[in-house]
Design a protein around this motif. Structure first.
Motif, PDB file in Angstrom:
ATOM      1  N   ALA A 162       0.830  -1.205   0.000  1.00 29.41           N
ATOM      2  CA  ALA A 162       0.000   0.000   0.000  1.00 29.41           C
ATOM      3  C   ALA A 162       0.863   1.253   0.000  1.00 29.41           C
ATOM      4  CB  ALA A 162      -0.933  -0.007   1.211  1.00 29.41           C
ATOM      5  N   ARG A 163       1.969   1.214   0.734  1.00 25.30           N
ATOM      6  CA  ARG A 163       2.874   2.366   0.761  1.00 25.30           C
ATOM      7  C   ARG A 163       3.465   2.608  -0.630  1.00 25.30           C
ATOM      8  NH1 ARG A 163       6.425   0.372   3.960  1.00 25.30           N
ATOM      9  NH2 ARG A 163       5.192   0.788   5.828  1.00 25.30           N
ATOM     10  N   ALA A 164       3.939   1.554  -1.262  1.00 25.27           N
ATOM     11  CA  ALA A 164       4.532   1.694  -2.592  1.00 25.27           C
ATOM     12  C   ALA A 164       3.480   2.061  -3.637  1.00 25.27           C
ATOM     13  CB  ALA A 164       5.223   0.384  -2.983  1.00 25.27           C
ATOM     14  N   TRP A 165       2.283   1.542  -3.473  1.00 24.76           N
ATOM     15  CA  TRP A 165       1.164   1.844  -4.387  1.00 24.76           C
ATOM     16  C   TRP A 165       0.846   3.337  -4.363  1.00 24.76           C
ATOM     17  CZ3 TRP A 165      -4.036   3.143  -2.878  1.00 24.76           C
ATOM     18  CH2 TRP A 165      -4.994   3.026  -3.879  1.00 24.76           C
ATOM     19  N   ARG A 166       0.805   3.910  -3.156  1.00 21.19           N
ATOM     20  CA  ARG A 166       0.546   5.354  -3.041  1.00 21.19           C
ATOM     21  C   ARG A 166       1.698   6.163  -3.630  1.00 21.19           C
ATOM     22  NH1 ARG A 166      -2.129   3.800   2.070  1.00 21.19           N
ATOM     23  NH2 ARG A 166      -4.262   4.639   2.038  1.00 21.19           N
ATOM     24  N   GLU A 167       2.928   5.722  -3.349  1.00 26.58           N
ATOM     25  CA  GLU A 167       4.094   6.452  -3.857  1.00 26.58           C
ATOM     26  C   GLU A 167       4.166   6.400  -5.385  1.00 26.58           C
ATOM     27  OE1 GLU A 167       7.337   4.625  -1.860  1.00 26.58           O
ATOM     28  OE2 GLU A 167       6.989   5.663   0.058  1.00 26.58           O
ATOM     29  N   HIS A 168       3.763   5.294  -5.967  1.00 24.01           N
ATOM     30  CA  HIS A 168       3.788   5.156  -7.419  1.00 24.01           C
ATOM     31  C   HIS A 168       2.806   6.128  -8.070  1.00 24.01           C
ATOM     32  CE1 HIS A 168       2.784   3.464 -11.367  1.00 24.01           C
ATOM     33  NE2 HIS A 168       3.967   2.851 -11.338  1.00 24.01           N
ATOM     34  N   GLY A 169       1.611   6.237  -7.484  1.00 25.42           N
ATOM     35  CA  GLY A 169       0.590   7.113  -8.042  1.00 25.42           C
ATOM     36  C   GLY A 169      -0.094   6.506  -9.250  1.00 25.42           C
ATOM     37  N   TRP A 170      -1.141   7.174  -9.725  1.00 25.84           N
ATOM     38  CA  TRP A 170      -1.955   6.647 -10.822  1.00 25.84           C
ATOM     39  C   TRP A 170      -2.308   7.788 -11.767  1.00 25.84           C
ATOM     40  CZ3 TRP A 170      -2.723   5.428  -5.696  1.00 25.84           C
ATOM     41  CH2 TRP A 170      -3.384   6.396  -4.941  1.00 25.84           C
ATOM     42  N   PRO A 171      -2.664   7.479 -13.002  1.00 27.45           N
ATOM     43  CA  PRO A 171      -2.991   8.533 -13.959  1.00 27.45           C
ATOM     44  C   PRO A 171      -4.271   9.278 -13.565  1.00 27.45           C
ATOM     45  CG  PRO A 171      -2.645   6.403 -15.034  1.00 27.45           C
ATOM     46  CD  PRO A 171      -2.736   6.145 -13.564  1.00 27.45           C
ATOM     47  N   GLU A 172      -4.415  10.447 -14.107  1.00 27.54           N
ATOM     48  CA  GLU A 172      -5.683  11.170 -13.974  1.00 27.54           C
ATOM     49  C   GLU A 172      -6.757  10.422 -14.767  1.00 27.54           C
ATOM     50  OE1 GLU A 172      -6.485  14.055 -12.251  1.00 27.54           O
ATOM     51  OE2 GLU A 172      -4.541  13.672 -11.308  1.00 27.54           O
ATOM     52  N   PRO A 173      -8.027  10.625 -14.440  1.00 32.40           N
ATOM     53  CA  PRO A 173      -9.089   9.987 -15.229  1.00 32.40           C
ATOM     54  C   PRO A 173      -8.954  10.314 -16.711  1.00 32.40           C
ATOM     55  CG  PRO A 173      -9.997  10.920 -13.221  1.00 32.40           C
ATOM     56  CD  PRO A 173      -8.567  11.370 -13.280  1.00 32.40           C
ATOM     57  N   ALA A 174      -9.264   9.326 -17.541  1.00 28.79           N
ATOM     58  CA  ALA A 174      -9.183   9.515 -18.986  1.00 28.79           C
ATOM     59  C   ALA A 174     -10.266  10.482 -19.454  1.00 28.79           C
ATOM     60  CB  ALA A 174      -9.339   8.176 -19.697  1.00 28.79           C
ATOM     61  N   LEU A 175      -9.966  11.243 -20.474  1.00 31.11           N
ATOM     62  CA  LEU A 175     -10.934  12.167 -21.051  1.00 31.11           C
ATOM     63  C   LEU A 175     -12.045  11.381 -21.741  1.00 31.11           C
ATOM     64  CD1 LEU A 175      -8.490  14.766 -22.665  1.00 31.11           C
ATOM     65  CD2 LEU A 175      -9.752  15.010 -20.510  1.00 31.11           C
TER      66      LEU A 175
END
Length: 468
Positions: free
Chosen positions: A158-171
Motif C-alpha cells: 500500500a505504501r509503494a502503491w501510493r508512492e507510485h501514483g496513478w494517472p488522472e481519469p481519462a478524457l
C-alpha cells in the motif's frame, strides 16, 4: 472502409466490454474511437453461458439490470451476444468488418486464458487485438519492491502503491459514431427472465449515472467512514463494490475525487477508504503473480491442515440456520440481496473455516455464486486471510467469536432483527443470545449447531499440528 483526416483508409473497430461497463474514464473506448476514425465503433458484451449458469439469481439480475443501463449509456446500441466469447468476438468482428478489437486488459487467470485464445483466433483473420487500460488504478504487476519482486504483505504494498501514483481519469471521447448492430434474438428474453426474479430488498440502481450519484452521496459523509464502516446495521459503507465489480465506475475516478477533499475530518475518512481500494488492488496483484492462489492455499505450509467433509452443518451455514444470530443474519442477507456487510463476511467466513472446519474454497464458491460484487481476487484472498492460509503473516490464532462480534458491532441488535425475524421479539442485544432468554426460541429459531468454545480449541489444535 472510410477515409481519415489525412486521406488514409480507416476501418471500423470493436470495443468488447467485460469489467468496464461504462462510458466515462474509459481508455479502451478512446483507443477504439481513435482507431476507427470516421468508420464507426461497435460496442459489445458477450454473455458466456459457462459463467451465467453458475451465477445465483440475484447476481444474474444485477448483471442484467447493469447491461440494460449500459445499453442506454451507449444510446441503445450496445450489442449483446450469447456464447463462448472466443468464437463470438471473432465472428462479430468479421461481421462488421472490424480491423481491430479493443479491450481493457484482463489479469485474472480465467480472463488471461480466454483473451489469449481470442487474440489467436482474431490474428488468423488479420484483426488486431489491442489492450488498453486496466480495471485498477495501477495495473497488477506494476508495483514492485526495490528488488523488482512483487509484494507479499499488504502494508508495504500500500505504501509503494501510493508512492507510485496513478494517472488522472481519462478524457471522454469526442462524439462517437456508434454502429447499429443487432444483438442475439434470445437476449431480451434472457435479461427479462433475470430481472423478473423477486427480491426481499431492492438492488442498487444500476448504471453509470446511479453509481456516480451514490458516490457523490457517500462523499458527503466520508468523514464518518472510519467509525461507521464496521457497523452492519448502519449505512456506513460506500456500497460501491457492485459497481466496481462490473467497472461501472473506475477506481481512478474515485481516487481523483478523494484527492480533492478539503477539511481534515473528510481527509481522515478518505484515507481509510483509499486503503480499502488499496486492498482491492493488492489482492489483484497477488492473484496476477500467483494464479493458482485463486483456488489453492497461498501459504503452502498449511497444506496439511485437516478439514472436515461438508455435511448438514454446511447446509445450515449456507441457508442461515446455524443458531448463531450474526452468522445467520449475514448468510440470509447474502441470499436475499446478493450483498453482505464486510465485517459480517469475515465473521461468517471464520465460522465456516474455524467452527465447522471446512476448507475455505467451499465458502468462497458459495459467495461468488451469490455476491453481486463477487470478484475472484478480493473474495478468494479475503477468504484466505480469514482462514489463515493467505497473505497475513501469523493468522492461525484469529478465530472470530460470533457472539462477541455481534455484540460489539451490532450492539442494538437491529441488524440481526432485520434479517432473522424469528428473533425480532428480543430487544436490544438480547437478539444475539436467544439461549439466555425464556422466550428466545419462541419462533422456531434453531439452537447452535456447534459449541464455539470447543470448536475454537479444535481449530487451534489443527493449526498447530499443520505448522509443526
Amino acid at each position: 472502409m472510410a477515409m481519415d483526416e489525412t486521406g488514409g483508409m480507416t476501418a471500423t473497430s470493436l470495443l468488447w466490454l467485460r469489467r468496464d461497463l461504462r462510458r466515462r474514464d474509459h481508455p479502451a473506448l478512446l483507443a477504439a474511437r481513435e482507431a476507427a476514425g470516421d468508420a464507426g465503433v461497435a460496442v459489445a458484451f458477450v454473455i458466456d453461458p459457462q459463467l451465467w449458469e453458475h451465477c445465483g439469481p440475484v447476481r444474474r439480475r444485477w448483471l442484467a439490470e447493469t447491461l440494460r443501463a449500459t445499453n442506454e449509456t451507449y444510446d441503445g446500441r450496445l450489442v449483446i451476444r450469447v456464447g463462448d466469447p472466443r468464437t463470438v468476438i471473432p465472428r462479430l468482428a468479421a461481421e462488421i468488418g472490424a480491423a481491430s478489437v479493443h479491450v481493457t486488459r484482463e489479469t485474472t487467470p480465467f480472463g488471461v486464458r480466454r483473451d489469449a485464445e481470442t487474440a489467436r483466433m482474431l490474428a488468423d483473420d488479420d484483426i488486431a487485438w489491442v489492450e488498453t487500460g486496466t480495471p485498477y488504478a495501477i495495473g497488477p504487476g506494476v508495483v514492485r519492491n526495490g528488488s523488482g519482486d512483487p509484494y507479499k504483505v499488504f502494508t508495504p504494498f500500500a505504501r509503494a502503491w501510493r508512492e507510485h501514483g496513478w494517472p488522472e481519469p481519462a478524457l471522454n471521447p469526442r462524439a462517437l459514431d456508434l454502429l447499429d448492430v443487432d444483438s442475439d434474438a434470445t437476449v431480451a428474453k434472457l435479461l427479462d427472465e433475470a430481472i423478473a426474479h423477486e427480491l426481499e430488498d431492492d438492488l442498487p440502481e444500476a448504471g453509470e449515472a446511479a453509481a456516480l450519484k451514490r458516490w457523490r452521496e457517500f462523499l458527503e459523509r466520508v468523514g464518518d467512514y472510519g467509525t461507521d464502516r464496521d457497523l452492519p446495521a448502519k449505512d456506513g459503507t460506500s456500497k460501491l463494490s457492485p459497481y466496481l465489480k462490473l467497472g461501472v465506475l473506475h477506481p481512478r475516478t474515485l481516487l481523483a475525487d478523494l484527492a480533492g477533499l478539503g477539511n481534515r475530518r473528510d481527509k481522515d475518512g478518505a484515507e481509510t477508504f483509499e486503503t480499502e481500494l488499496a486492498w482491492r488492488e493488492f489482492y489483484a496483484d497477488v492473484l496476477h503473480h500467483q494464479p493458482d492462489s485463486a483456488w489453492h492455499d497461498l501459504r503452502g505450509s498449511l497444506g496439511r491442515m485437516a478439514y472436515d467433509r461438508p455435511d448438514d452443518t454446511v447446509d445450515a451455514w449456507r441457508s442461515g440456520m446455524t443458531g448463531f444470530p450474526i452468522v445467520d443474519a449475514g448468510m440470509r442477507q447474502l441470499l436475499q440481496t446478493g450483498w453482505m456487510h464486510n465485517r459480517v463476511r469475515m465473521i461468517t467466513a471464520s465460522f465456516l473455516t474455524k467452527d465447522l472446519h471446512i476448507w475455505w474454497p467451499i465458502g468462497a464458491r458459495h459467495f461468488l455464486d451469490h455476491l453481486i460484487d463477487g470478484d475472484v481476487a478480493s473474495n478468494n484472498h479475503g477468504w484466505q486471510w480469514v482462514a489463515g492460509t493467505g497473505t497475513d503473516a501469523s493468522p492461525y490464532f484469529r478465530v472470530f467469536n460470533p457472539v462477541t462480534q455481534g455484540l460489539k458491532f451490532d450492539p442494538s441488535g437491529d441488524y440481526v432483527r432485520r434479517w432473522v425475524p424469528e428473533l425480532a421479539h428480543l430487544a436490544g442485544k438480547a437478539a444475539h443470545e436467544p439461549w439466555k432468554h425464556a422466550d428466545g426460541y419462541a419462533h422456531d429459531y434453531p439452537e447452535p449447531v456447534v459449541d464455539h468454545a470447543d470448536e475454537r480449541r479444535e481449530a487451534l489444535s489443527r493449526y498447530e499440528a499443520a505448522t509443526r
